[in-house]
Structure formats: C-alpha cells, structure tokens
Design an enzyme around this catalytic site. Structure first.
Site, short mmCIF file in Angstrom:
data_model
loop_
_atom_site.label_atom_id
_atom_site.label_comp_id
_atom_site.label_asym_id
_atom_site.label_seq_id
_atom_site.Cartn_x
_atom_site.Cartn_y
_atom_site.Cartn_z
N GLU A 1 98.62 34.45 19.72
CA GLU A 1 98.54 33.73 20.87
C GLU A 1 98.22 32.46 20.86
O GLU A 1 99.49 31.93 21.51
CB GLU A 1 97.43 34.17 21.99
CG GLU A 1 97.77 35.53 22.11
CD GLU A 1 96.12 36.31 22.42
OE1 GLU A 1 95.89 35.54 23.97
OE2 GLU A 1 96.22 37.32 22.88
N ASN B 1 94.17 37.17 19.12
CA ASN B 1 94.46 36.24 19.14
C ASN B 1 94.68 35.27 18.74
O ASN B 1 95.13 34.00 19.27
CB ASN B 1 93.29 35.84 19.43
CG ASN B 1 91.79 36.22 19.82
OD1 ASN B 1 92.28 37.53 20.65
ND2 ASN B 1 91.11 36.75 19.90
N THR C 1 94.19 44.05 25.03
CA THR C 1 93.89 43.76 23.65
C THR C 1 92.52 43.69 23.16
O THR C 1 92.80 45.03 22.22
CB THR C 1 94.29 42.47 22.98
OG1 THR C 1 94.10 41.77 23.59
CG2 THR C 1 96.03 42.37 22.82
N ASP C 2 91.97 43.23 23.84
CA ASP C 2 90.14 43.36 22.67
C ASP C 2 89.71 44.68 23.84
O ASP C 2 90.23 45.31 24.35
CB ASP C 2 89.69 42.36 24.18
CG ASP C 2 89.56 41.71 23.52
OD1 ASP C 2 90.88 40.95 22.96
OD2 ASP C 2 89.12 40.49 23.61
N ASP D 1 57.18 60.82 0.81
CA ASP D 1 56.64 61.83 1.62
C ASP D 1 55.00 61.74 2.26
O ASP D 1 54.91 61.72 3.06
CB ASP D 1 57.16 63.58 1.77
CG ASP D 1 56.71 63.69 0.78
OD1 ASP D 1 56.22 63.12 -0.19
OD2 ASP D 1 57.58 64.91 0.22
N ASP E 1 63.12 61.63 -4.57
CA ASP E 1 61.38 63.27 -5.29
C ASP E 1 63.03 64.07 -5.88
O ASP E 1 63.75 64.66 -5.48
CB ASP E 1 61.16 63.53 -3.91
CG ASP E 1 60.21 62.37 -3.29
OD1 ASP E 1 59.79 61.75 -3.78
OD2 ASP E 1 59.99 62.43 -2.20
N VAL F 1 89.84 31.07 26.25
CA VAL F 1 89.27 32.09 26.14
C VAL F 1 89.93 33.42 25.75
O VAL F 1 89.12 34.49 25.12
CB VAL F 1 89.03 32.76 28.36
CG1 VAL F 1 88.49 33.94 28.37
CG2 VAL F 1 88.33 31.79 28.86
N ALA F 2 91.55 33.09 25.54
CA ALA F 2 92.25 34.16 24.59
C ALA F 2 91.71 34.29 23.44
O ALA F 2 91.92 34.80 22.69
CB ALA F 2 93.40 33.87 24.55
N ASP G 1 53.64 57.24 -0.41
CA ASP G 1 54.72 55.86 -0.69
C ASP G 1 55.18 55.13 0.49
O ASP G 1 55.54 54.17 0.56
CB ASP G 1 55.67 57.19 -0.31
CG ASP G 1 55.55 58.85 -1.64
OD1 ASP G 1 55.29 58.56 -2.99
OD2 ASP G 1 56.05 59.76 -1.00
P1 ATP Z 1 58.21 65.33 -6.15
O1 ATP Z 1 57.47 64.18 -6.22
O2 ATP Z 1 59.65 65.74 -6.33
O3 ATP Z 1 58.07 65.79 -4.25
P2 ATP Z 1 55.93 67.31 -6.65
O4 ATP Z 1 55.46 67.39 -5.10
O5 ATP Z 1 56.06 68.08 -7.67
O6 ATP Z 1 57.47 66.82 -7.10
P3 ATP Z 1 53.21 66.23 -6.36
O7 ATP Z 1 53.08 66.50 -4.90
O8 ATP Z 1 52.90 65.11 -6.71
O9 ATP Z 1 54.70 65.84 -6.59
O10 ATP Z 1 52.82 67.44 -7.54
C1 ATP Z 1 52.59 67.41 -8.89
C2 ATP Z 1 51.61 67.79 -9.18
O11 ATP Z 1 50.76 68.48 -8.96
C3 ATP Z 1 52.92 69.74 -9.27
O12 ATP Z 1 53.69 69.50 -10.19
C4 ATP Z 1 52.12 71.55 -9.25
O13 ATP Z 1 51.20 70.63 -10.38
C5 ATP Z 1 50.64 69.65 -8.39
N1 ATP Z 1 50.42 70.56 -7.37
C6 ATP Z 1 50.95 70.35 -6.52
N2 ATP Z 1 50.73 70.64 -5.00
C7 ATP Z 1 49.55 71.32 -5.45
C8 ATP Z 1 48.26 71.83 -4.70
N3 ATP Z 1 48.64 71.93 -3.43
N4 ATP Z 1 47.29 72.38 -4.98
C9 ATP Z 1 47.39 72.33 -6.67
N5 ATP Z 1 48.25 71.20 -7.31
C10 ATP Z 1 49.26 71.22 -6.73
#
Ligand code: ATP
Length: 873
Positions: free
Chosen positions: A674, A671, A702-703, A605, A309, A262-263, A609
């Site tokens: 010992e 351990n 100790t443990d 995001d 991003d 055990v030890a 993705d």
């Molecule tokens: P990341 O990938 O770093 O988040 P991001 O937000 O610029 O960058 P996207 O969302 O793909 O990437 O946007 C790409 C491009 O699209 C932008 O650079 C902009 O010119 C255009 N864009 C972003 N948002 C809009 C929107 N709501 N309506 C129209 N065009 C947009």
C-alpha cells in the site's frame, strides 16, 4: 493392610470423616483467599481504545468530520469500532484461556480422612483435618504439629528469614503457617485455620500463578509496532508536505497522510501475538504441558539440551520387586504393580515369611521402613506414597509377612536424595530396633555384619564383594536396587551404624513406551538429551540402552565434583549420562551448559531441585509427583510427568514461534504494498490511487482475522528435523525484510499499473480496480506465508481451514464493497466488469505461483542434496 497413619505418636489416627469435613466446610467455608478480581469485560473493551495507534485513527476521524467528510468519518468510526471488538475478543479469549490454566495449578494436599491418606484439593481443607506434610510441600493452612520427623520449615515468605527452622511437636513454635514451605522432613499436623482466617491471609499466591508478564516476543513486537507508528507519522507528514508543495487539495492530502500512517502500522500485531501465545498455551495443555509463563513457550522452541531425570520421567515409576538377593539365597517374585496377588519363590517353590527367618526380616524391613499404603479400591489396588516403598509393601504382602502394628514406628530419619537412606526406629518385643533401607552402597557403608541362614556374621571384604557383585548384576539388568539393613537401637535413638545387612531387593521400573521415539525425535531436531539421575550408574546405563539414548560416558555425582570447570565443559561436549547425583549437581550442569550458550530445559521434582529449575532457561517440573516448591520454580509443568511431553512441547514452541514470524511478515508485506503504491503515485503526480476510506478498509480486511488464522497454522511437517533456532534469532531478519520488500514492490507496482492503465477510461473505475487488486494481492500472498520454506502442496492446501474461512469472508466483503450500494457510497467504488476481474486475476497469478514455484524448486533441490529427511529452513 496398613490403613491408618502410623507413627511415633503412639496413636492411631483416622482423621475426619467425609460428613464431618462437609459440616466443617459449611461452617468455615473454603480454604481459599478471596480472589483478586479479574479485569471486567467493560474495562478490557475500553482498553482497546487507549492504544497510541488507535488514537491516531480517532484524530483522523475528528479531522475528517471537521472537513465535512462524513462518509470518511463513518468509515473511520467503523474501523475503530471493529478494531476494538476484534482486540477485545482476542484479549478476552486470551484472558479466559490463562484463567483456566491458573485454575489447573490449584494445589493439592495429602490429608487423612476416613482413615485413609488421600490427595485432595487444598481448598477443601477444613479446621480439624489431619494433613501430612512432606518435603517440598507448600503448607496449605495454619496447623498445629501432631507429629514430625526431621521437620524444617522455610518461613521466608512470612518472616523473610531464609534459613529453614526446625519444628518439633509440643514445643514453642510448633505451629506451621499457611504459605510457608516444608524444606525437609515429614509431619502430621492438625489444621487450625483455613482461608482468610490463616495468620498469613495475604500470601501472594495460594493458587499458583500463570505469569501475565509480557514475553520477549511481545515486547519486541510491541516495540516494532511503535517504531512503525512513528515512521508512518513521519512518512505521512512528508506526503502531506509533498502534496501541498505539488498543489494538491489540502483536505484530501491530510486524510491520505493520516490514513496512510494508519495503514502502515500493523496495529493488530500485539493483540495477535497475545492471542497466538495464549491459544498456544491452551493447545499445549491438551498435550499435557502447562506453561506457567508464556515466555516458556517462546524459549521452548529454541531449546537445545534437555536434562532429564530418569525415574518417572523416562520410566513409568510403577515399581515391582522382581527378585530378592541375600547372602545365601536368591528369591524370585511374581505379580505386577501394587496388586499383592503373586508370590515369592525359592528354586521354583513358593516360600513365605514363616518359612525363612532371613526373608521374614527383609520383608519386615520393607514393610516398616515406609510411608506407603495399599488399599483396595473396587477391583484394583491403590497405593499412596513413593512407588519404591509401595513396591516393598506389596512384596511384604506377597510373602505373607505380618503388617507392622499401627504404633510400631517410634522415630524416623526420612529419605532424602542427598543421603539416599531412610531409617526408622520400631518397637520390637520389649525393646526397639532400627530398620534402614536405601542405595546399596550407602547401606553397606553403615553395616558391619550380615545376615545368613545360619545367623548373623561379620561383614568382611569377601561378603562386601559378593554383595556389590550381586548389586551390579541386578542394576546391569536395569533394576533399581534397594539395600535393607537392621540394627539394635541404642538409647532409643536412631544411630545408623554397626548395622546388619539383610539383603537386596531388585525393582523393575519399565521405560515408558513412548519415550524411545521421543528421544529419537529430540535428536533429529538437534536437541541433546542428558539423563541426570539419583539412581545407580549401571541401572541408568541399562535404561539408557533400552531407550536408545546414547551415553558414551557415565559420570557419578562424586566424579562430577572432582572435575574442574574446564574438564566438565569437555565432558558436556560428548554423549554423557550422570548417575548417583545429588540435586545440587544439577545446578552445576545447567551453568556449565549455559556457558556453552546452550538453551537448557531441566526437569526436577524435589524441593532441592528448585534452584536448578530457576537457573535453567526452561525449568520443567512434574505435575504428578513434583513438589509445590519445584512447581513454583518451574516454567513448564508436565501434567503426566512424561519425557515425551517435553519433546511435544518443544514442537509446539517451534510451531508458535514460526507462526509469529509468518504473520509478522505477512502483515508488513501487505502494508508495504500500500505504502509503495501511494508514495510512487504521489511522486509521479497521479490522482490519489486509494482513498482514505479504502486504505482503512484494506487495513481492516487484511489485518487481524487473516493474521490470527495464520497464527493457527499447524506445525510444519519438518519442524522437528532441523536444529533449534538461536535464541537471538530476529523476528524479521534480513530474509524477512527482503521478502516484505519483494512482495511490497510487486503488489504496489502492479496495482499502480492497473490504476494508470485504466485512468484514461474512468478515474473511479481505475481506483476501484486498483483497490480490489490490492486486496486480492494481499489475500493471495497469505499462501506464500503459510510456510517460510515449504510449498503449500507439501504442508497441505486444506490443513488450515480457519485460514480458508478467513479468506472466504474477507473476499466476500470485498465483493460487497464493489457491488453493494451502501458500501459503494462509503468506499466510492463502482461495479467492476468481467474485463477488470480478468485483469486482476492475471496479476494475482504471479503472487500465487512465483513463491510456490521458488519454494518447490528449493525443496526439491534440498531433498536431492541431503535426502528426504533433511529439508530445512
Ligand atoms: P531420578 O533422579 O532419576 O528421579 P531416583 O528417584 O532414583 O532417580 P533419588 O530419589 O535420588 O533418585 O534416589 C536415589 C536412590 O536412593 C535410589 O536409586 C534408591 O536406591 C534409593 N531410594 C530411592 N527411594 C528411596 C526410599 N524411599 N527409601 C530408601 N531409599 C530410596
């Protein structure tokens, strides 16, 4: 200001009021499924005794009882009980910490209430609520579509069908179900069922989950503990046989063999790892990083590349339009954030929509082709929607443009990172027109005319070149550039062609102040940072320069597609940044990096993705702007979307892995001492050096407590100054085994020497002194394990108060063991005199001083060789 949801329904909707929602909630209850009941405390407590190693102890207790060794039985019983309590407290705390992490993952949803879009917890939804569904959202309740544009729903969780299904209001199947996911498009829907009343009341996880799956580390250590258990039993049997062969007392040998086995086993180990990781996860949350799987913490410490991003992670994602470019005029814009105080100026003079028809059309496009809303909250302005769009709505207000009518928008093609465009069809006089906005090069592709103060004219090569030059100049300053265009509506549908280019809006999105230092920290920790953005190459480069992120080469998504795998491999060995990428490109980059045996952390995001987040060794999603799908696919959620948080989390991962290595070595070295003392003593035929109860006592003091305290060691000052560990770095390794043996040999032999030295005086005194010496050796050796390479004076003697407290308690217990009569009876000890204490003190000194001295020499030598910053493991 546009307050109500505006869309092609022809209706202005305001949603439920707060009172109505409250009344409905009383009637229908919360929108949640009955929770899976958490394991009760009693069961967790009982579980502590089902461990294989504890079963050995119980067997030992029964044998001691049968042999009439009641003191031993009591001692063993105490050890079992205390082990159980300790294990229970640790497991319960871990469980509670994880439970609160799970609660933090509860989903949010966008709802229209009191005429305003608001983010609320999905559990607060009630039937009748109007919800806004966007790409990547997990649908929070059953709902009937009221309005939708380009909506496609992934119902695989419900039907197993993996191809997303298009949905249109008013048609068959225009219901959307809780638990399914919006793959693309946008919709407004009325909640029809919530909680257990949803057609899919059994969705796996309405609240998201924090994985309780065992991590590699836990599995590896569990296996180690088990192997040691078997080895211990083998050694114990060998000792028993040896003792019997040498004619020793059977009962005594039996007890010694069992106690020894055990030890030898660090039975606290699996529990210590669990609590260390769980407490570590809670510590990470305080630093705004939520680990969805404990495994992530472990892998984080080994991360060698962070793919990140730009927008919102490296930058603030607080956009403000600072300038507008049209073919014949350039306007400046004042003001910051989403506060519409500020103005548009032309050559220093304030100008508004009514003074300039081209400007009016630009502002109109920005205010109409949007989902953003501004509203006043007390003394400041709140924006709901995408920051890019919020900035354009704010711009419209600054130029005194008329807000669009609530029912102006008739149809829409939503923005997507793939297309980088968004278009709306709007009512205009008696007809309709189209407004489009997006990445300038995409907008240019669909324009054949351009607007000027003298009216529209053909967009020829010269105009295109001027527009591109203006776009590049703005992007070169780090601005995000949006192109705006208008067009006639053909047949009431949106046709993105033959449009008229209106102008460019330049948006500032400042880098987050803490990111530059974080990039520097990552680089000195040997971690590469690669920016992968959808934004334009020039904007990306400008931001990279501001952040001191080296990017020798910039590759666009299109250029990336043209590369062969071998070429991409070469590119990824240099400093590079990727711009104008689409989500699918992330996947290729992760795979290529993993081919190079890199441990990749990848941020994301959006809904698209998710595959890259799953593929990455550590998928990192955004807590604020991330979609549910991205969060579900990730291992780590950044509660503040901030790049700096990833770097902090990596530091935390390194700290925890380092601490696990420390306490494993510490426990095993105790351990080893010992076992070595016992084995050699039996071989040379001496009377028993430690009694069974004493071994159990040592095991107990100790443990556990001391090891948990070691798990709470702070990060070492240089932990981010050396390259990441390899993923397969063993917990022990050759160095670890040697250290354990070195400590074991010294402490084992030293206590044996004390025993043999005092044996002629009195056997009980000799045994008590050897026993106390061993306990104190073990206490002193903990300082050597506080850092595996830095001396204590470098990490600070008082930087871990828990450890000092644990030492005080356990040393106090040993003093009691020697002087307190009840414990004297139990442990067969006699009081020690100053002379014996002096002897022990002398023998303890090397344990304190030698490792410290060696580490100091090594530290100074490394510092001299490489400079102060480069002292590493
Ligand atoms: P990341 O990938 O770093 O988040 P991001 O937000 O610029 O960058 P996207 O969302 O793909 O990437 O946007 C790409 C491009 O699209 C932008 O650079 C902009 O010119 C255009 N864009 C972003 N948002 C809009 C929107 N709501 N309506 C129209 N065009 C947009």
């Amino acid at each position: 200001m546009a307050n109500a949801f505006q869309h092609g329904s022809g209706l202005s909707l305001t949603g439920l009021t707060r009172q109505e929602a409250e009344a409905a909630r009383k009637k229908y209850g919360w929108n949640e499924l009955p929770r899976v009941k958490r394991t009760g405390p009693l069961l967790v407590f009982i579980r502590q005794f089902s461990n294989f190693l504890v079963l050995i102890l119980i067997a030992a207790g029964i044998i001691a009882f049968t042999l009439g060794e009641y003191a031993d039985t009591l001692a063993i019983g105490l050890v079992i009980a205390l082990n159980g309590v300790l294990g229970f407290v640790q497991e319960w705390r871990a469980e509670t910490a994880l439970e609160s992490l799970r609660n933090m993952l509860s989903p949010q949803t966008l709802v229209l209430r009191d005429g305003r879009e608001q983010m609320i917890e999905a559990r607060e939804l009630v039937p009748g609520d109007l919800i806004i569904l966007e790409a990547g959202a997990r649908i929070p309740a059953d709902a009937a579509l009221h309005d939708a544009s380009g909506l496609r729903v992934d119902e695989s969780a419900l039907t197993g069908e993996s191809v997303p299904i298009g949905k249109t209001p008013g048609e068959d199947g225009s219901e959307v179900c809780a638990g399914t996911v919006v793959a693309a498009g946008r919709a407004l829907a009325v909640v029809t069922g919530t909680g257990a009343q949803t057609s899919f009341g059994k969705i796996a996880s309405l609240t998201g989950s924090v994985g309780l799956k065992k991590t590699n580390l836990q599995v590896q250590l569990g296996r180690l503990a088990m192997q040691l258990g078997f080895a211990a039993m083998a050694i114990a049997t060998a000792i028993l046989c040896l003792g019997l062969y040498m004619g020793r007392d059977v009962a005594e040998m039996f007890m010694t063999g069992l106690s020894l086995s055990v030890a030898m086993v660090p039975e606290g180990l699996p529990a210590v790892v669990t609590i260390t990781l769980a407490l570590g996860a809670a510590a990470m949350v305080r630093q705004k990083a939520l680990a969805r799987r404990l495994q992530a913490i472990e892998t984080l410490g080994a991360a060698s590349v962070i793919c990140t991003d730009k927008t919102g992670t490296l930058t603030e994602n607080k956009m403000t339009v600072t300038g507008i470019w049209t073919l014949d005029r350039i306007y400046q814009v004042t003001g910051t954030g989403y506060d519409p105080t500020g103005h548009i100026a032309l050559d220093g003079a304030v100008i508004g929509a009514k003074d300039d028809a081209v400007l009016a059309e630009v502002l109109n496009a920005g205010m109409t082709c949007t989902h953003a809303n501004l509203h006043r909250e007390g003394d400041h302005w709140e924006m709901t929607g995408a920051p890019t769009e919020g900035a354009l709505v704010t711009l419209g207000c600054k130029g005194w443009a008329d807000p669009p009518q609530p029912d102006a928008v008739l149809a829409e093609i939503p923005f997507s990172s793939e297309r980088k465009l968004m278009s709306v069809l709007v009512r205009s006089g008696n007809g309709a027109k189209v407004f489009t906005k997006g990445a300038p090069e995409q907008v240019l592709k669909i324009c054949t005319r351009t607007m000027t103060q003298a009216g529209p004219r053909d967009l020829g090569a010269e105009e295109a070149a001027r527009i591109t030059a203006a776009y590049e100049a703005m992007a070169g300053e780090g601005l995000r550039v949006i192109g705006l265009a208008a067009g006639a509506a053909q047949g009431g549908t949106i046709d993105e062609k033959d449009m008229t280019f209106l102008g460019l809006a330049g948006l500032i999105d400042p880098p987050r102040p803490e990111v530059r230092a974080a990039i520097g920290a990552a680089r000195s920790a040997g971690i590469r940072v690669i920016m992968i953005t959808g934004d334009s190459p020039l904007t990306a480069q400008a931001i990279a320069t501001q952040l001191e992120l080296p990017a020798g080469k910039t590759l666009t998504g299109d250029a990336l597609e043209a590369l062969e795998d071998a070429e991409l491999d070469q590119v990824l060995r240099q400093e590079v940044l990727f711009a104008r990428t689409r989500p699918a490109h992330k996947m290729r980059i992760v795979s290529a990096l993993q081919e190079q045996h890199q441990i990749v952390a990848m941020t994301g995001d959006g809904v698209n993705d998710a595959p890259a987040l799953k593929k990455a060794d550590i998928g990192v999603s955004m807590g604020v702007r991330g979609t549910d799908v991205a969060k579900d696919a990730s291992d780590l959620v950044l509660l503040d979307d901030n790049f700096a948080t990833i770097v902090r989390a990596i530091g935390e991962g390194r700290r925890q892995f380092g601490n696990v290595r420390k306490f494993v070595r510490y426990l095993l070295s105790s351990n080893a001492g010992e076992v070595i003392a016992l084995l050699i003593n039996i071989l040379i035929g001496g009377p028993l050096i430690f009694l069974a109860t004493q071994i159990l006592w040592m095991n107990l003091v100790t443990d556990g407590v001391t090891a948990v305290a070691l798990g709470l060691e702070k990060g070492e000052p240089d932990q981010m100054e050396h390259p990441p560990r390899r993923k397969d770095t063993p917990i022990l390794g050759k160095g670890g085994v040697l250290t354990i043996l070195a400590f074991g040999l010294y402490t084992g032999l030293a206590s044996l020497w004390v025993f043999l030295h005092l044996l002629p005086v009195n056997e009980d005194l000799a045994r008590t002194t050897a026993f106390t010496a061993m306990v104190l050796f073990e206490k002193a050796s903990v300082f050597a394990f506080r850092s595996l390479h830095l001396p204590c004076w470098r990490i600070g003697f008082f930087s871990n108060l828990f450890l000092l407290a644990a030492l005080a308690v356990t040393i106090g217990a040993q003093v009691a063991a020697v002087y307190w009569p009840p414990l004297q009876v139990l442990l067969h000890t006699v009081p020690l005199q100053a002379e014996q204490w002096g002897l022990i003190g002398l023998l303890v000194l090397p344990v304190l001083l030698v490792p410290e001295g060696l580490k100091t020499l090594r530290y100074l030598a490394t510092r001299r060789r490489k400079g102060p910053a480069a002292v590493q493991a």
